[in-house]
Design an enzyme around this catalytic site. Structure first.
Site, PDB file in Angstrom:
ATOM      1  N   CYS A   1       3.514   0.584  -0.665  1.00 33.10           N
ATOM      2  CA  CYS A   1       3.292   1.197  -1.968  1.00 33.10           C
ATOM      3  C   CYS A   1       4.202   0.565  -3.017  1.00 33.10           C
ATOM      4  CB  CYS A   1       3.575   2.697  -1.895  1.00 33.10           C
ATOM      5  SG  CYS A   1       2.647   3.550  -0.597  1.00 33.10           S
TER       6      CYS A   1
ATOM      7  N   ARG B   1      -0.251   3.948  -4.293  1.00 34.25           N
ATOM      8  CA  ARG B   1      -0.360   4.089  -2.842  1.00 34.25           C
ATOM      9  C   ARG B   1      -1.316   3.095  -2.208  1.00 34.25           C
ATOM     10  NH1 ARG B   1      -2.573   9.037   1.019  1.00 34.25           N
ATOM     11  NH2 ARG B   1      -1.499   8.300   2.891  1.00 34.25           N
TER      12      ARG B   1
ATOM     13  N   ASN C   1       8.206   3.766  -0.530  1.00 35.71           N
ATOM     14  CA  ASN C   1       7.526   2.491  -0.299  1.00 35.71           C
ATOM     15  C   ASN C   1       7.971   1.980   1.055  1.00 35.71           C
ATOM     16  OD1 ASN C   1       6.510  -0.171  -0.387  1.00 35.71           O
ATOM     17  ND2 ASN C   1       8.283  -0.910  -1.518  1.00 35.71           N
TER      18      ASN C   1
ATOM     19  N   ILE D   1      -3.565 -20.347   8.714  1.00 33.43           N
ATOM     20  CA  ILE D   1      -3.952 -21.280   7.652  1.00 33.43           C
ATOM     21  C   ILE D   1      -3.627 -22.693   8.118  1.00 33.43           C
ATOM     22  CG2 ILE D   1      -3.279 -22.121   5.362  1.00 33.43           C
ATOM     23  CD1 ILE D   1      -5.146 -19.829   5.138  1.00 33.43           C
TER      24      ILE D   1
END
Length: 632
Positions: free
Chosen positions: A2, A50, A75, A290
């Protein structure tokens, strides 16, 4: 995961405008696209964005106790929240939700500030206690989650998960910090004890700040630290203990009410995490990687092998090695200038992961705690030489050789001995401080104007590393360097990179190898169980032989390599030229324009290697434009 923001009036309980709090929180909407909330009372306001991960229906914030006397915004994740909740229930506390956020409220009511010591996880939170008129800000032990704060002219304390949250407050004074620019040029990032905007602070990792209305703003207080104290144990026993710690750290981070996966590079760290996830999961693990279209930079073949070995649902994407279209996206994500070019592929792998999952586990942290970087191996060897040769002999001998030896940037590794010779002529702390840098003191000094030198007033970026190493609670030179990395490099570079790139695409990244209990175990390993035979992470590699093949465990570390030097001799040559005439850099009056021109020309011609420095200057230029409006 968050975003949090808030305002607290320090002296008088003035009204707080909820729209102002909302604007601060909404500036970080990417951190929390699933919901938002604002709560205000006389003298205080809390805002929240959130990203729903646990208790999707009942975890909305700001969250208050039924009597309204305690309110929190949070958070992060508290991985042991179920155990804490059981303990609190046994003490008579009643819970209304299944969220880890509510544990903070009841934990505070039961234990006060000491509640933070019971939380295992990654977090930054704010709690307002109306009875005590107190605001409490806390940050996790290693600094996985960020928290910025500042005092503004109306007598209030403002705070937010990212600098952009503070920048949304109209009373924040925007003035660049010359000391932070010196730090940035030295390391490629702005460390946690500095900020690009003068007057703004970051709550240090493993600290809390508690302030009460009517009193001056308090200083942060440390609530956790780690001491490197070797403990004798047989290798076999140490391996078993290590695997147990790693397994528990991984399992605890697999708790989520949303799809979960892992980054997989094919290196030791991410492969170890995936192996332990596969062991703990009934279903196939979601993994992604990647790769690059240039073979020299591509590791996907190794990731493919691990994915096949553990039967994961693996996805990969090949991107162009000249993927510099992300530059402005990264500038916007970081706010402060950030020149670790691996942020480009890190952003891309987060972007790929977010297509299928909301939470992804990473392998970050193992190099710091187990001594896995090449610089750790070199430093261990140099420290051995320092112990054998008195300083009175070593300093003039190796210092003189280091001055005479040519700088061979493009020669084979074994011929690039200049930095090693120079390092042996210095103390261990001084040598290591320069080894972790990007642009050395001499080159920075050549770039600076007289005005910049005056503004710095003797501030030198490397001094913080020297102090950290010389005062480290450690019994050998390598451990002291690792301690400094945990306090400076890890939160400033690695964790900032992962937090901003993952949050930019609304992905929660979790770092099981930074479980603080695993960190504390690693700090008890003697030198020979960290580095042996020219190999770092020795014990970890030994322990993981039961899961991973030898060529994965012992291949040379590559990491995310971004060919920035080639960019500035090719597609970005024009961007390098623009730096010479940059109006943003010129307005600061920090740099000698002719010195910048010489750097650019020497690099483009191939006479010298300055790709990283040019990248630093370019990212600084763009951050100055974005944050301060210079060059407009």
């Amino acid at each position: 995961m968050c975003g949090i923001a808030g305002i607290f009036h320090l002296e008088t309980a003035k009204p707080v405008d909820p729209d102002r709090v909302r604007a601060m929180a909404d500036a970080m909407a990417h951190r929390g696209p699933d919901g938002s909330g604002v709560w205000t009372a006389q003298g205080v306001g809390l805002g929240h964005r959130r990203l729903s991960v646990i208790d999707l229906e009942g975890g909305d914030q700001p969250m208050a106790t039924p009597d309204g006397t305690l309110v929190t915004i949070f958070n992060g994740e508290i991985y042991n929240y179920r155990e804490i909740r059981a303990d609190l229930r046994a003490l008579g506390h009643e819970f209304r939700t299944d969220s880890d956020t509510e544990v903070i409220l009841h934990g505070w009511r039961q234990w006060g500030p000491l509640c933070i010591e019971r939380f295992h996880g990654m977090f930054a939170f704010a709690l307002y206690d109306d009875d005590a008129k107190t605001l409490f800000l806390g940050r996790d032990r290693l600094g996985v989650k960020p928290l910025f704060y500042a005092e503004v002219s109306d007598g209030s304390l403002i705070f937010a998960s990212e600098l952009k949250g503070l920048l949304a407050h109209p009373l924040l004074r925007r003035r660049p910090s010359e000391q932070a620019v010196e730090d940035y040029l030295a390391f490629g990032y702005v460390p946690d004890d500095a900020c690009f905007v003068a007057g703004v602070h970051k709550l240090p990792a493993g600290h809390y700040l508690m302030t009460r209305r009517g009193l001056p703003l308090a200083d942060p207080r440390r609530c956790w630290d780690v001491a490197f104290a070797p403990k004798r144990r047989k290798t076999a026993a140490a391996e078993e203990e290590l695997v147990a710690h790693m397994g528990e750290a991984v399992r605890s981070r697999m708790v989520a009410d949303v799809p979960l996966g892992a980054f997989l590079s094919g290196g030791v760290d991410s492969s170890s995490v995936v192996a332990l996830m596969a062991e703990a999961s009934r279903d196939a693990v979601e993994t992604c990687s990647i790769g690059f279209d240039e073979a020299d930079h591509d590791e996907t073949a190794y990731a493919d092998r691990i994915a096949e070995r553990f039967a994961t649902n693996h996805r990969k994407r090949i991107v162009a090695a000249d993927d510099f279209a992300l530059i402005d996206t990264l500038v916007g994500a970081f706010d402060e200038p950030f020149a670790d070019a691996s942020a480009v592929p890190t952003y891309r792998v987060c972007e790929l992961a977010r297509e299928k999952v909301t939470v992804s586990l990473s392998g970050d942290g193992a190099d710091e705690i187990f001594a896995g970087y090449r610089r750790h191996v070199f430093h261990a060897g140099e420290e051995k030489a320092r112990r054998l040769l008195p300083g009175a002999v070593r300093r003039p001998l190796f210092g003189g050789l280091g001055k005479l030896y040519p700088k061979l940037d493009r020669a084979p590794q074994f011929l690039r001995a200049k930095s090693t010779l120079q390092g042996l002529g210095q103390s261990g702390a001084e040598a290591y401080a320069e080894s972790v840098g990007v642009t050395g003191p001499a080159l920075r000094a050549a770039l600076y104007s007289d005005r910049m030198r005056t503004a710095l007033a003797g501030h030198r970026a490397e001094d913080r590393y020297v102090r950290a190493i010389e005062t480290a609670p450690a019994e050998d030179g390598l451990a002291a360097a690792q301690y400094a990395d945990l306090k400076i490099w890890l939160p400033g570079d690695i964790l900032t990179k992962v937090d901003r790139t993952s949050m930019a695409v609304s992905l929660e990244a979790r770092e099981p190898l930074l479980d603080h209990r695993l960190v504390e175990f690693a700090a008890t390993l003697p030198l020979r169980q960290r580095v042996r035979g020219g190999t770092g992470k020795w014990l970890m590699k030994q322990a993981m032989r039961r899961y991973l093949p030898e060529d994965i465990l012992y291949r040379r570390k590559m990491g995310f390599v971004t060919p920035i030097s080639a960019w500035f001799r090719g597609a970005l040559a024009g961007e390098a030229d623009k730096l010479v005439g940059s109006t943003a850099l010129a307005q600061t009056e920090w740099f000698d324009r002719q010195a910048v021109k010489r750097i650019v020309e020497a690099h483009k011609s191939g006479r010298e290697e300055h790709g990283r420095l040019i990248w630093q200057l370019m990212m600084l230029d763009r951050s100055l434009r974005r944050v301060f409006g210079l060059g407009a």
